[in-house]
Design an enzyme around this catalytic site. Structure first.
Site: not given
Ligand code: PDD
Length: 281
Positions: A32, A177, A201
């Site tokens: 996703y 993270e 991620l």
């Molecule tokens: N999640 N690490 C994890 C495990 C995440 O689920 C997310 C983001 C990030 C940050 O990624 P980004 O900057 O691309 O949003 C890091 C989104 C917000 C979610 O699952 O709703």
């Protein structure tokens, strides 16, 4: 307010559409993306679609359509929703087939939601948030934005039960993270974040922050740090698409620095908002 999409059809968000044999539902067999829309325009759309393709590729999920198809689909769906300040969630799964672990030969399922965003309370940015440390109990391929979020959900729930905003995950004392964010620390004016590996991620927001540092001569290093190094930092913040840059002021009730959001964090957030305005207009 919002809009749903499932395999070619726009639907109300509350319409039941996922067939019982859908593999996202049965196995979490899919990937996703989550994209933030400002003033009707998605921020860093190409980067998100790129990551979606990397995730799909990593789980051997062949996509019949190319990136421009998904970009157009997302843009069109935002337009149909009529929403300006919203989030888009897009899921691709291995389709609908009689339950069997082996890959079926069926088309993938594509689902999407567009939902109005409730902006985070400005107090979160002014005062910072409290978080907990939580063991990273996830699998070895966290670079894939997979639908399997159970360990993330459990860690975040634990944080919530303790009145905290996020769970900072660690493996063998090393911070990886957050449950849905990337983690940064600032020490002596230098910004550190965990380097890319299969353990985290590649956050789009993380990438933007690193670029901002380079552009504005803020020294940044992609280098792992321990829980103790995080506790000893001058500033700590987390990044993700919904929250942008959120200052952390306490971890497991221990204050970071003086216990208020730091100067570098605030500056980076101001620069981040400028970056959004540059792209969105
Ligand atoms: N999640 N690490 C994890 C495990 C995440 O689920 C997310 C983001 C990030 C940050 O990624 P980004 O900057 O691309 O949003 C890091 C989104 C917000 C979610 O699952 O709703």
């Amino acid at each position: 307010m919002g809009l749903g999409f499932f395999n070619g059809k726009y639907i109300p968000l509350d319409e039941p559409v996922i067939p019982i044999e859908e593999r996202g539902h049965q196995f979490g067999d899919g990937v996703y993306e989550m994209i933030r829309v400002y003033k009707g325009k998605p921020f860093k759309l190409n980067e998100h679609v790129e990551r979606l393709f990397n995730s799909a590729n990593a789980i051997n999920l062949p996509l019949e359509n190319d990136k421009s198809y998904f970009i157009d689909l997302i843009l069109h769906t935002i337009k149909v929703s009529g929403l300006l300040e919203c989030t888009v969630y897009l899921q691709i799964t291995r389709g609908i087939a009689t339950r069997n672990h082996i890959f079926p030969d069926v088309p993938v399922s594509i689902s999407m939601t567009v939902k109005e965003i409730t902006p985070l309370d400005p107090a979160l940015y002014e005062n910072g948030v409290n978080v907990i440390f939580h063991e990273d109990e996830r699998w070895a391929n966290c670079y894939i934005k997979s639908l399997n979020l159970l360990p993330n959900v459990l860690a975040r729930q634990k944080a919530n039960e303790k009145g905290c905003f996020e769970a900072i995950l660690y493996r063998d004392e090393w911070v990886t993270e957050g449950s849905s964010s990337n983690v940064f620390i600032v020490k002596n004016g230098i910004v550190y974040t965990t380097p890319l590996s299969k353990r985290i991620l590649e956050g789009v927001t993380r990438g933007v922050v690193i670029q901002i540092c380079k552009k504005h001569d803020i020294h940044s290093i992609e280098k792992s740090f321990t829980k103790n190094q995080l506790l000893d930092a001058d500033e700590v913040f987390i990044t993700n698409t919904t929250g942008e840059i959120i200052p952390i002021v306490k971890v497991d009730n221990v204050k970071i620095g003086p216990g208020i959001p730091g100067k570098v964090t605030k500056r980076l957030h101001r620069l981040f908002i400028q970056e959004i305005m540059n792209e969105i207009g």
